[in-house]
Design an enzyme around this catalytic site. Structure first.
Site, mmCIF file in Angstrom:
data_model
loop_
_atom_site.group_PDB
_atom_site.id
_atom_site.type_symbol
_atom_site.label_atom_id
_atom_site.label_comp_id
_atom_site.label_asym_id
_atom_site.label_seq_id
_atom_site.Cartn_x
_atom_site.Cartn_y
_atom_site.Cartn_z
ATOM 1 N N LYS A 231 7.464 -8.266 16.051
ATOM 2 C CA LYS A 231 8.189 -9.393 15.440
ATOM 3 C C LYS A 231 9.692 -9.145 15.345
ATOM 4 O O LYS A 231 10.470 -10.088 15.389
ATOM 5 C CB LYS A 231 7.624 -9.699 14.045
ATOM 6 C CG LYS A 231 6.253 -10.374 14.087
ATOM 7 C CD LYS A 231 5.777 -10.762 12.700
ATOM 8 C CE LYS A 231 4.386 -11.350 12.776
ATOM 9 N NZ LYS A 231 3.888 -11.786 11.465
ATOM 10 N N ASP B 16 6.130 -17.772 9.159
ATOM 11 C CA ASP B 16 5.279 -17.016 8.222
ATOM 12 C C ASP B 16 5.538 -17.389 6.756
ATOM 13 O O ASP B 16 4.598 -17.617 5.985
ATOM 14 C CB ASP B 16 5.501 -15.504 8.396
ATOM 15 C CG ASP B 16 4.808 -14.961 9.631
ATOM 16 O OD1 ASP B 16 3.783 -15.541 10.047
ATOM 17 O OD2 ASP B 16 5.286 -13.945 10.181
ATOM 18 N N ALA C 101 7.323 -3.692 1.379
ATOM 19 C CA ALA C 101 8.687 -4.029 1.805
ATOM 20 C C ALA C 101 8.784 -4.041 3.326
ATOM 21 O O ALA C 101 9.840 -3.784 3.896
ATOM 22 C CB ALA C 101 9.679 -3.029 1.210
ATOM 23 N N GLY D 135 7.586 -6.040 7.216
ATOM 24 C CA GLY D 135 7.914 -7.311 7.857
ATOM 25 C C GLY D 135 7.357 -8.504 7.103
ATOM 26 O O GLY D 135 8.054 -9.514 6.913
ATOM 27 N N ASN E 258 7.681 -0.923 -3.647
ATOM 28 C CA ASN E 258 7.166 -0.312 -2.418
ATOM 29 C C ASN E 258 6.951 1.186 -2.596
ATOM 30 O O ASN E 258 7.604 1.842 -3.403
ATOM 31 C CB ASN E 258 8.148 -0.550 -1.264
ATOM 32 C CG ASN E 258 7.510 -0.291 0.076
ATOM 33 O OD1 ASN E 258 6.375 -0.733 0.321
ATOM 34 N ND2 ASN E 258 8.199 0.427 0.949
ATOM 35 N N ARG E 259 5.975 1.707 -1.829
ATOM 36 C CA ARG E 259 5.677 3.150 -1.847
ATOM 37 C C ARG E 259 6.932 3.947 -1.472
ATOM 38 O O ARG E 259 7.277 4.916 -2.123
ATOM 39 C CB ARG E 259 4.526 3.414 -0.864
ATOM 40 C CG ARG E 259 4.113 4.836 -0.737
ATOM 41 C CD ARG E 259 2.953 4.940 0.222
ATOM 42 N NE ARG E 259 3.307 4.487 1.593
ATOM 43 C CZ ARG E 259 2.490 4.535 2.622
ATOM 44 N NH1 ARG E 259 1.250 4.971 2.459
ATOM 45 N NH2 ARG E 259 2.876 4.133 3.806
ATOM 46 N N THR E 260 7.603 3.504 -0.416
ATOM 47 C CA THR E 260 8.864 4.137 -0.024
ATOM 48 C C THR E 260 9.985 3.332 -0.668
ATOM 49 O O THR E 260 10.334 2.241 -0.206
ATOM 50 C CB THR E 260 9.009 4.133 1.517
ATOM 51 O OG1 THR E 260 7.817 4.667 2.089
ATOM 52 C CG2 THR E 260 10.211 4.938 1.969
ATOM 53 N N TYR F 205 -6.573 -11.294 5.110
ATOM 54 C CA TYR F 205 -7.667 -12.268 5.124
ATOM 55 C C TYR F 205 -8.972 -11.668 5.647
ATOM 56 O O TYR F 205 -10.016 -12.307 5.572
ATOM 57 C CB TYR F 205 -7.291 -13.515 5.940
ATOM 58 C CG TYR F 205 -6.906 -13.235 7.370
ATOM 59 C CD1 TYR F 205 -5.572 -13.072 7.735
ATOM 60 C CD2 TYR F 205 -7.878 -13.126 8.364
ATOM 61 C CE1 TYR F 205 -5.214 -12.813 9.034
ATOM 62 C CE2 TYR F 205 -7.529 -12.865 9.672
ATOM 63 C CZ TYR F 205 -6.198 -12.710 9.998
ATOM 64 O OH TYR F 205 -5.846 -12.439 11.293
HETATM 65 P P1 ATR Z 1 3.764 -5.736 7.929
HETATM 66 O O1 ATR Z 1 4.494 -6.273 9.121
HETATM 67 O O2 ATR Z 1 2.326 -6.172 7.860
HETATM 68 O O3 ATR Z 1 4.500 -5.982 6.646
HETATM 69 P P2 ATR Z 1 4.736 -3.041 7.928
HETATM 70 O O4 ATR Z 1 6.099 -3.563 8.217
HETATM 71 O O5 ATR Z 1 4.248 -1.862 8.685
HETATM 72 O O6 ATR Z 1 3.651 -4.161 8.160
HETATM 73 O O7 ATR Z 1 4.665 -2.747 6.354
HETATM 74 C C1 ATR Z 1 3.536 -2.202 5.749
HETATM 75 C C2 ATR Z 1 3.768 -2.156 4.241
HETATM 76 O O8 ATR Z 1 2.570 -1.639 3.606
HETATM 77 C C3 ATR Z 1 4.894 -1.222 3.818
HETATM 78 O O9 ATR Z 1 5.515 -1.739 2.658
HETATM 79 C C4 ATR Z 1 4.133 0.077 3.480
HETATM 80 O O10 ATR Z 1 4.792 0.933 2.588
HETATM 81 P P3 ATR Z 1 5.841 2.051 3.113
HETATM 82 O O11 ATR Z 1 7.123 1.343 3.361
HETATM 83 O O12 ATR Z 1 5.903 3.043 2.023
HETATM 84 O O13 ATR Z 1 5.237 2.627 4.383
HETATM 85 C C5 ATR Z 1 2.913 -0.505 2.846
HETATM 86 N N1 ATR Z 1 1.785 0.440 2.843
HETATM 87 C C6 ATR Z 1 1.063 0.850 3.910
HETATM 88 N N2 ATR Z 1 0.081 1.710 3.527
HETATM 89 C C7 ATR Z 1 0.195 1.819 2.169
HETATM 90 C C8 ATR Z 1 -0.507 2.551 1.175
HETATM 91 N N3 ATR Z 1 -1.536 3.355 1.492
HETATM 92 N N4 ATR Z 1 -0.108 2.439 -0.119
HETATM 93 C C9 ATR Z 1 0.926 1.634 -0.460
HETATM 94 N N5 ATR Z 1 1.644 0.908 0.437
HETATM 95 C C10 ATR Z 1 1.284 1.004 1.728
#
Ligand code: ATR
Length: 285
Positions: free
Chosen positions: A71, A107, A133, A135, A156-158, A229
């Site tokens: 994306k 979206d 945080a 996409g 967010n985790r990070t 979903y």
């Molecule tokens: P998308 O396009 O679906 O948003 P993405 O850009 O890869 O996918 O983002 C995934 C999100 O899920 C991120 O916010 C990620 O957190 P990090 O930035 O810390 O990686 C979050 N995420 C993925 N696995 C996770 C987990 N086990 N616990 C908490 N957050 C998680």
């Protein structure tokens, strides 16, 4: 579905795409309106993104959707991009028109239409907490702010990614936007005053995934939304429902972002019922 010599192609471009239900959803909607169009899965390896786009354009395809992980990566390959998609920094829909590849993002609008259609929720003046945080969070956050939400929390985790997203959003919107680590105890207080909590993380996709936050932090006046979903009810939504919250999963967003893309391609409104039925059938619901 009859495929003739003049049938035009659309499809979903991603890696992988084998679990996508968009082909079932769009083909059912094309058929219901007797449109001479076909929508295909377009599994695209990372080094073939530009080739696949050029090939689609060369064979007079009408458009395509773009999903994970392209994306953002697709943007430099486009001739034009809408101001909204530019602001979000992601494209999920492309229209091939007059020799140009034009990028859109449906979206966020798909998400807000799903909230209003399914729960009668409207954003103006509301406080929202977004978990994640990535996409998906970017589109949802932008839409909340566009629709005059009063306050936004990005957890967010990070934490650095939450901060970066909050800083980006503050450039476009003069609103209270806070970033926090998802494990920070301060989040409990921030959630307690929210009208809606949205899970945009991938936590919940796998069987056995826990809720990203403790259910005790939620209250029954709130809405819990999950962009996932499949499964239809994540641990987050089950937990929230157990605490008396109204819940909504990502099926509505999937259908409404698809309906908006359909309108961009065809200029026509699809049958939402036909799309919903096709998605439910494809998922075995
Ligand atoms: P998308 O396009 O679906 O948003 P993405 O850009 O890869 O996918 O983002 C995934 C999100 O899920 C991120 O916010 C990620 O957190 P990090 O930035 O810390 O990686 C979050 N995420 C993925 N696995 C996770 C987990 N086990 N616990 C908490 N957050 C998680």
């Amino acid at each position: 579905m009859v495929i003739s010599g003049s049938t035009r192609i659309l499809g979903i471009l991603g890696h992988p795409v084998k679990h996508s239900v968009s082909p079932a959803m769009h083909n059912a909607a094309f058929e219901a309106l007797c449109l001479d169009l076909v929508y295909l899965p377009l599994p695209t390896p990372p080094d073939k993104l530009a080739v696949v786009l050029d090939t689609l354009e060369a064979v007079n395809a009408l458009g395509c959707n773009v999903t994970v992980p392209y994306k953002q990566k697709v943007i430099p390959l486009l001739d034009e991009i809408t101001p909204l998609a530019k602001r979000i920094g992601a494209v999920n829909t492309i229209l091939f028109k007059n020799g140009k590849k034009i990028g859109y993002n449906t979206d966020g609008r798909g998400f807000s239409v799903s909230l209003s259609e399914e729960l009668g929720f409207s954003c103006p003046g509301k406080k929202a907490v977004i978990l994640g945080a990535g996409g998906a969070a970017r589109s949802v956050a932008d839409r909340f702010l566009e629709l005059e939400a009063e306050k936004l929390v990005i957890a967010n985790r990070t934490e650095s990614k939450a901060r970066a997203l909050a800083d980006h959003l503050k450039l476009g919107f003069n609103r209270e936007i806070i970033s926090v680590n998802i494990g920070d105890p301060e989040l409990k207080e921030l959630i307690s005053e929210a009208d809606i909590v949205v899970n945009t993380t991938s936590l919940g996709l796998e069987a056995g995934d826990p809720s990203p936050i403790p259910g005790e932090w939620l209250n029954s006046k709130q809405i819990a939304a999950d962009l996932i979903y499949n499964p239809v009810r994540t641990t987050f939504l089950k937990t929230a429902a157990g605490f008396g919250l109204k819940t909504v999963n990502g099926l509505g967003m999937l259908v409404f972002q698809g309906a908006l893309a359909f309108e961009i391609w065809t200029g026509k409104k699809p049958s939402i019922e036909v799309m919903k039925t096709a998605v439910a059938d494809a998922l075995g619901l």
